[in-house]
Enzyme design. Structure first.
Site, PDB file in Angstrom:
ATOM      1  N   PRO A  22       0.826  -1.217   0.000  1.00 54.07           N
ATOM      2  CA  PRO A  22       0.000   0.000   0.000  1.00 54.07           C
ATOM      3  C   PRO A  22       0.858   1.263   0.000  1.00 54.07           C
ATOM      4  CG  PRO A  22      -0.152  -1.173   2.109  1.00 54.07           C
ATOM      5  CD  PRO A  22       0.628  -2.043   1.190  1.00 54.07           C
TER       6      PRO A  22
ATOM      7  N   GLU B 253       2.025  -8.100   8.657  1.00 49.32           N
ATOM      8  CA  GLU B 253       2.368  -6.666   8.665  1.00 49.32           C
ATOM      9  C   GLU B 253       3.222  -6.290   7.453  1.00 49.32           C
ATOM     10  OE1 GLU B 253       1.098  -4.377  10.540  1.00 49.32           O
ATOM     11  OE2 GLU B 253      -0.034  -5.920  11.597  1.00 49.32           O
TER      12      GLU B 253
ATOM     13  N   ARG C 258      -3.628  -7.518 -20.654  1.00 44.36           N
ATOM     14  CA  ARG C 258      -4.520  -6.880 -21.618  1.00 44.36           C
ATOM     15  C   ARG C 258      -3.769  -6.005 -22.626  1.00 44.36           C
ATOM     16  NH1 ARG C 258      -9.799  -7.106 -20.421  1.00 44.36           N
ATOM     17  NH2 ARG C 258     -10.286  -5.162 -21.471  1.00 44.36           N
TER      18      ARG C 258
ATOM     19  N   ASP D 120     -10.544   1.019 -23.967  1.00 42.33           N
ATOM     20  CA  ASP D 120     -10.919   0.906 -22.557  1.00 42.33           C
ATOM     21  C   ASP D 120     -10.749   2.236 -21.823  1.00 42.33           C
ATOM     22  OD1 ASP D 120     -11.720  -1.715 -22.444  1.00 42.33           O
ATOM     23  OD2 ASP D 120      -9.751  -2.489 -21.861  1.00 42.33           O
TER      24      ASP D 120
HETATM   25  N1  SAM Z   1       1.125  -3.088   7.623  1.00 36.46           N
HETATM   26  C1  SAM Z   1       1.110  -2.738   6.239  1.00 36.46           C
HETATM   27  C2  SAM Z   1       0.948  -1.234   6.088  1.00 36.46           C
HETATM   28  O1  SAM Z   1       0.180  -0.659   6.858  1.00 36.46           O
HETATM   29  O2  SAM Z   1       1.551  -0.630   5.173  1.00 36.46           O
HETATM   30  C3  SAM Z   1      -0.021  -3.468   5.503  1.00 36.46           C
HETATM   31  C4  SAM Z   1       0.180  -4.940   5.456  1.00 36.46           C
HETATM   32  S1  SAM Z   1      -1.109  -5.780   4.545  1.00 36.46           S
HETATM   33  C5  SAM Z   1      -2.165  -6.347   5.806  1.00 36.46           C
HETATM   34  C6  SAM Z   1      -0.307  -7.264   4.035  1.00 36.46           C
HETATM   35  C7  SAM Z   1       0.200  -7.260   2.604  1.00 36.46           C
HETATM   36  O3  SAM Z   1      -0.869  -7.059   1.716  1.00 36.46           O
HETATM   37  C8  SAM Z   1       1.230  -6.202   2.267  1.00 36.46           C
HETATM   38  O4  SAM Z   1       2.527  -6.579   2.646  1.00 36.46           O
HETATM   39  C9  SAM Z   1       1.086  -6.095   0.758  1.00 36.46           C
HETATM   40  O5  SAM Z   1       1.862  -7.089   0.087  1.00 36.46           O
HETATM   41  C10 SAM Z   1      -0.392  -6.400   0.537  1.00 36.46           C
HETATM   42  N2  SAM Z   1      -1.215  -5.186   0.336  1.00 36.46           N
HETATM   43  C11 SAM Z   1      -2.131  -4.687   1.182  1.00 36.46           C
HETATM   44  N3  SAM Z   1      -2.718  -3.599   0.685  1.00 36.46           N
HETATM   45  C12 SAM Z   1      -2.170  -3.385  -0.526  1.00 36.46           C
HETATM   46  C13 SAM Z   1      -2.350  -2.401  -1.551  1.00 36.46           C
HETATM   47  N4  SAM Z   1      -3.204  -1.395  -1.408  1.00 36.46           N
HETATM   48  N5  SAM Z   1      -1.613  -2.502  -2.662  1.00 36.46           N
HETATM   49  C14 SAM Z   1      -0.719  -3.508  -2.837  1.00 36.46           C
HETATM   50  N6  SAM Z   1      -0.496  -4.464  -1.891  1.00 36.46           N
HETATM   51  C15 SAM Z   1      -1.200  -4.403  -0.765  1.00 36.46           C
END
Ligand code: SAM
Length: 225
Positions: free
Chosen positions: A88, A115, A153, A168
């Site tokens: 994220p 995490e 795509r 698209d």
């Molecule tokens: N503790 C992290 C933070 O707050 O930045 C979030 C961890 S999330 C529960 C677990 C995993 O989901 C991340 O390591 C990532 O690989 C994936 N993930 C979660 N949200 C994402 C997003 N918006 N985009 C891409 N990957 C995401």
């Protein structure tokens, strides 16, 4: 194009990869998706891939050694292609990023859980970080799948209609025009007459106007760009 996915949950990918456009693209040799279970590269007898965070607090952190072992075994050291960590905190995934990735012969996708991964993985192994939006999902598997789908795509031959991806939403900076199919009238709602006219110039003009109008109404920020 080759996708190498590093994950603790490879089984969640298969049903989607075995459906529709992705299945056809795989069968036609346009994409190859190799799923690598990070757990296979643990060296302890319990195959542990996560541990508690230094400094305390809740949640678990994915350990660096199995991830380094997996990526270096598959992609080499240093990795032979970009290694993207789904996060994220990464740059936001857009059509432009999908088109950029579609030009590459191979990419690695690292899926986090819990995490996330030990920061040393991000500092010393990962070459790019991509987010699918400003929200948090449970793991990187869905984000990785979204990237594989959207990138595919843009690989020539992947879509039945070669112009499909070009019309698209977002590809030309606009949202796409509305679509209708049979029946011509349903519950008294009629298909716009322009689409029934058989006049290609009129249809093209109507679609362009519709695309502009709905972009202005729903996503005026796109027009400013
Ligand atoms: N503790 C992290 C933070 O707050 O930045 C979030 C961890 S999330 C529960 C677990 C995993 O989901 C991340 O390591 C990532 O690989 C994936 N993930 C979660 N949200 C994402 C997003 N918006 N985009 C891409 N990957 C995401």
């Amino acid at each position: 194009m080759q996708f190498d996915v590093f994950t603790l949950f490879p089984e969640v990918f298969q049903p989607y990869l075995d459906s529709s456009i992705l299945q056809r693209a795989r069968e036609n040799g346009l994409i190859h998706v190799d799923l690598h279970n990070i757990r296979d590269w643990t060296t302890d007898k319990h195959h542990i891939t996560d541990d508690t965070p230094y400094g305390g607090g809740g949640g678990m952190v994915m350990k660096a050694p199995p991830i380094f072992n997996a990526v270096e075994a598959v992609l080499g050291a240093p990795p032979c292609c970009p290694l993207i960590y789904l996060s994220p905190q990464g740059r936001t995934f857009t059509t432009a990023v999908a088109r950029e990735l579609a030009l590459l012969p191979r990419i690695g996708l690292l899926c986090g859980r819990y995490e996330g991964v030990d920061e040393r993985v991000i500092e010393h192994l990962v070459t790019d970080q991509i987010s699918i939006g400003d929200f948090v999902v449970t793991g990187g598997e869905l984000p990785a799948m979204i990237i594989i789908d959207a990138v595919t795509r843009f690989i020539p031959g992947a879509l039945g209609d070669p112009q499909g991806a070009m019309n698209d939403s977002f590809t030309n900076g606009l949202l796409e025009y509305p679509h209708y199919t049979r029946p011509e009238e349903y519950r008294g709602w009629r298909v716009p007459p322009e689409l029934l006219s058989g006049n290609h110039a009129l249809i093209a003009r109507w679609r362009k106007e519709q695309a502009l109008a709905r972009t202005k109404a729903k996503r005026p920020d796109l027009l400013k760009k």
